[in-house]
Each structure stands twice: as C-alpha cells, then as structure tokens.
Design a protein around this motif. Structure first.
Motif, short mmCIF file in Angstrom:
data_model
loop_
_atom_site.label_atom_id
_atom_site.label_comp_id
_atom_site.label_asym_id
_atom_site.label_seq_id
_atom_site.Cartn_x
_atom_site.Cartn_y
_atom_site.Cartn_z
N GLY A 40 0.81 -1.23 0.00
CA GLY A 40 0.00 0.00 0.00
C GLY A 40 0.83 1.27 0.00
N GLN A 61 3.63 -3.93 10.10
CA GLN A 61 3.06 -4.58 8.91
C GLN A 61 2.54 -5.97 9.24
OE1 GLN A 61 2.60 -3.43 5.51
NE2 GLN A 61 2.67 -1.67 6.86
N LYS A 118 -0.68 -5.69 11.09
CA LYS A 118 -1.78 -5.29 10.17
C LYS A 118 -2.30 -6.49 9.40
CE LYS A 118 -1.64 -0.44 9.05
NZ LYS A 118 -0.40 0.24 9.50
N ARG A 119 -1.36 -7.30 8.85
CA ARG A 119 -1.76 -8.47 8.06
C ARG A 119 -2.50 -9.48 8.93
NH1 ARG A 119 0.54 -5.27 5.00
NH2 ARG A 119 -1.57 -4.45 5.17
N GLU A 126 -5.98 -8.20 9.56
CA GLU A 126 -6.81 -8.36 8.34
C GLU A 126 -7.26 -9.82 8.22
OE1 GLU A 126 -4.68 -4.86 5.68
OE2 GLU A 126 -4.30 -6.95 5.18
N LYS A 162 -9.48 -8.25 3.08
CA LYS A 162 -8.37 -8.24 2.12
C LYS A 162 -7.89 -6.80 1.97
CE LYS A 162 -7.52 -9.94 -2.41
NZ LYS A 162 -7.90 -9.17 -3.54
N HIS A 163 -6.58 -6.62 1.83
CA HIS A 163 -6.06 -5.26 1.62
C HIS A 163 -6.64 -4.68 0.32
CE1 HIS A 163 -3.18 -1.95 1.32
NE2 HIS A 163 -3.08 -2.28 0.06
N GLU A 164 -7.21 -3.49 0.41
CA GLU A 164 -7.81 -2.84 -0.78
C GLU A 164 -6.77 -1.94 -1.44
OE1 GLU A 164 -11.00 -2.80 -2.01
OE2 GLU A 164 -11.74 -4.25 -0.54
#
Ligand code: HC3
Length: 373
Positions: A106, A321, A324-325, A328, A334-336
């Motif tokens: 991102g 990071q 964050k994953r 999620e 899912k990462h947008e």
C-alpha cells in the motif's frame, strides 16, 4: 580479487563474504535478504518508476509525431533515454548499485514534472500493490499532451556466479491520444538484468537478452542488449531495429549510457543529455503511507551512518506490517488497493505480444489505474 580493488569497507569484509555466499544458495525475492550496511540505499523501490520520466519533454513530445512511423521513432528515442536513468544513475550518484528499501504493502509515491515548454505537466502515481512477491504499479500521465504510461514491475532473482540475474516481471503500456480521438498503444516488455561487480562490493547493472516495443499501429522494435566485448567492446552496448509492417525504419547501434547511431535513418541519440528529477511535495505535507514519510527514520539512519537507528526503525515498520496483516486475516479482510484495479489478463498485452514473440507468455495480468468519474 586484491583488497585494493575491493570497495567493501575493511570492517565489513566478512559480512560481505557471508552475504555473497548466501546469494549462491538464494533464489526468489532478494529484497528480503539481509545485506551489510555499506550497500544499503535509503530509497524505496516505489520511487523507481520515476526513472521512466526523467526526460519529460521527450515523453510529452511523442504525441507530436504526425505519422505512426514518426511516433514510433519518438517512442523508441524516449525509451532508450530512460535506460540510463533506470539502470545506471545510482552508480553515478552513489558509486554503485545499492540495495533499495523493500516497500510496504500500500506504500505510495507521488511526483510530478512541471510544464516547462507548453506541452503540459506530467504526474506520477505509484502504489505497492503486493508485498510477497513485491510488485510496484505505476501510472504516468501528461493530460495535455495525451501521453500516458501504465505498468507494473516485480523481479525474480537468481545467482549465477559471479552475477545476480534479475528477470523482470511485468510490462508497461504507453498510450497516445491522437488528434482524431483514437488511441495508439505501445506494449513495452522489460529487459533482463545481470548485476556484476558483486565480488568487489561494487555492483553495477548490465542489460541482457531482448526486449520489445510493439505498437498497435503495426510498428515493432526489437532491442538486443549486449555487454562489454560486443560490437565496440564497450559496456552497455545494444542494437535495436524498428519496423513498420515488416519494413525497416531505423537500425540503432550504440550504448544506452552514451551515444547511438542510426545506420538506416536519422534517429541518433545522446543519452548524456540532462535529465530532470521528479518533484515531490515536502515531507511535512505527506501522509502515511507515502514512501518518504514511511521510511524517514530508516533513510535518515542510513544517510547519517547510524545503522542502529535505521535497523530499529525498519524493525518497527516490519512489526507494524505483520500486525496489520494478522488483523486483516482475523477479520477476513483483504487489503484494498487505493489507485489500481487488478486484471487477470491485460487485453493490450494479449493482443500485441503475439506480434513479436512466441516464447513470451501469451497472457499477463496487470494493474490498471482507477479513473475518477
Ligand atoms: C534488482 C534491484 C531491484 C529492482 C530494480 C529495478 C528492476 C526495479 C524497476 C525499475 O524500473 C528498474 C530497476 C532498477 C534496479 C533494480 C535493482 C538493482 C539491485 C536491486 C536488488 C534487489 C538488490 C541487489 C543487492 C545488491 C547488494 C547486489 O545490490
């Protein structure tokens, strides 16, 4: 290798030897291999797409070509000029090729080149669209000139002693809006890299094999990259041929870091002409996840030689990071992507690749810029 030739600082000789030994058994994503501090770059890979446009006037000038032949020659001229920016500038600036920062998922990078000759301003949008494997998507647009470049870039690396071989994954499409409202596309494939000079601690890039530029207007360029010892015996040598419907238009021979002669026509190129670096807004005006802000403490540490500071800042980013994953995954989210849409098969690639190669994949995925309504 004598120690006089080596560029490795005396106190890092043993960690450099271990790094080089590690390379021999490494294949995949080089960005995650820990390297000695002297070879670290303070710049993230999300900044690299700016190299495509360090000659913004050449980029904008493409649409001024009156015929397909003229435009294809302008595309080829611009492309050859990008090579020195992409693959040799870091040697000139930092003394050797360094190991760039591995972008976070991102991460964004925005930049522009001002309008200096009435052809319009050029804007750059970059987003890290995948972390494992690392993939960077970019869009460069000069609205007024009607010229844009959309592409993505990843790398598959392997070690073939004494060089690192980098297969570039991805492709770019250059689009030109014509006066009648139609659009001409050029598919650009990416050359293979050979990183030499590793044993001496002074890595530099040589390009190898073939790359192509295929126009939707029947034009086609094949570029054959050769290193030292070929033709002139000079490094960074290449030959390129441009055809339209199989009729030869230009035959280039030279160095992508120096001069090129067109043995067929008038497309002589001097890669030493001044380049123009991208303009980026000041750090105080940036927001996370803009690249220079994300990596500020790491980059400061590397630039000032405070590797302890750099290492701690890098670990903090990586831990953040991972968290964050994990969140999620726990929320089944899912990462947008912010600026790009992923497509499984790029129509332009599938249509144009057939014209030049039966060995390259017949279909490739791509990242397309999200357009505002
Ligand atoms: C291979 C590379 C990372 C990828 C870089 C790419 C291919 C990225 C896309 C740009 O458009 C062009 C480009 C230029 C340079 C490429 C980098 C050179 C070195 C770096 C490796 C991951 C680091 C290798 C480590 C070491 C110590 C040998 O430098």
């Amino acid at each position: 290798m004598s120690s006089a030739e080596s560029q490795v600082p005396a106190h890092q000789q043993s960690s450099w030897s271990s790094f080089v030994k590690g390379l021999a058994s490494w294949s995949g994503d080089l960005s995650s291999l820990t390297a000695p501090s002297f070879i670290l770059s303070p710049t993230s890979l999300t900044e690299f797409p700016a190299y495509w446009c360090e000659h913004p006037d050449e980029f904008a000038a493409i649409s001024s070509g009156k015929t397909p032949e003229e435009r294809a020659k302008l595309v080829l001229r611009w492309f050859i000029l990008t090579l020195k920016c992409q693959y040799a500038t870091r040697n000139e600036k930092m003394g050797s090729e360094k190991k760039p920062l591995n972008p976070i998922l991102g991460e964004t990078f925005y930049g522009s080149w001002p309008d200096t000759n009435g052809r319009g301003k050029t804007d750059l949008t970059v987003e890290q669209v995948s972390h494992h494997p690392p993939i960077t998507a970019f869009y460069i647009n000069n609205e007024k000139a009607g010229v844009s470049l959309e592409g993505h870039s990843g790398q598959k690396t392997s070690f073939s002693a004494p060089s690192i071989i980098v297969k570039q994954v991805g492709h770019s499409v250059l689009s030109v809006k014509l006066e009648d409202g139609s659009v001409e596309d050029y598919l650009i494939t990416l050359p293979r890299l050979k990183i030499d000079g590793i044993l001496y601690g002074k890595p530099y890039i040589e390009l190898t094999e073939l790359s192509y530029i295929v126009g939707s207007n029947g034009t086609c360029v094949t570029i054959d990259y050769k290193g030292k010892g070929w033709l002139s015996g000079k490094a960074h040598s290449y030959k390129a041929s441009l055809t339209k419907d199989s009729t030869s238009i230009a035959n280039l021979e030279g160095q992508w870091t120096g001069t090129t002669k067109d043995t067929k026509g008038d497309l002589n190129i001097d890669a030493q002409i001044p380049k123009e670096e991208v303009t980026v807004k000041p750090l105080e005006e940036q927001q996370i996840p803009e690249s220079r802000l994300v990596w500020k403490d790491v980059a400061d540490g590397i630039r000032s030689g405070n590797y302890d500071k750099a290492g701690k800042a890098k670990s903090a980013i990586e831990n953040d990071q991972r968290a964050k994953r994990k969140d999620e995954a726990a929320e089944n989210k899912k990462h947008e992507l912010k600026h790009f849409n992923h497509v499984d098969s790029d129509e332009i690639y599938a249509k144009l690749i057939k014209e030049v190669s039966s060995t390259l994949p017949t279909s490739e995925d791509a990242y397309k810029i999200k357009r505002e309504n």
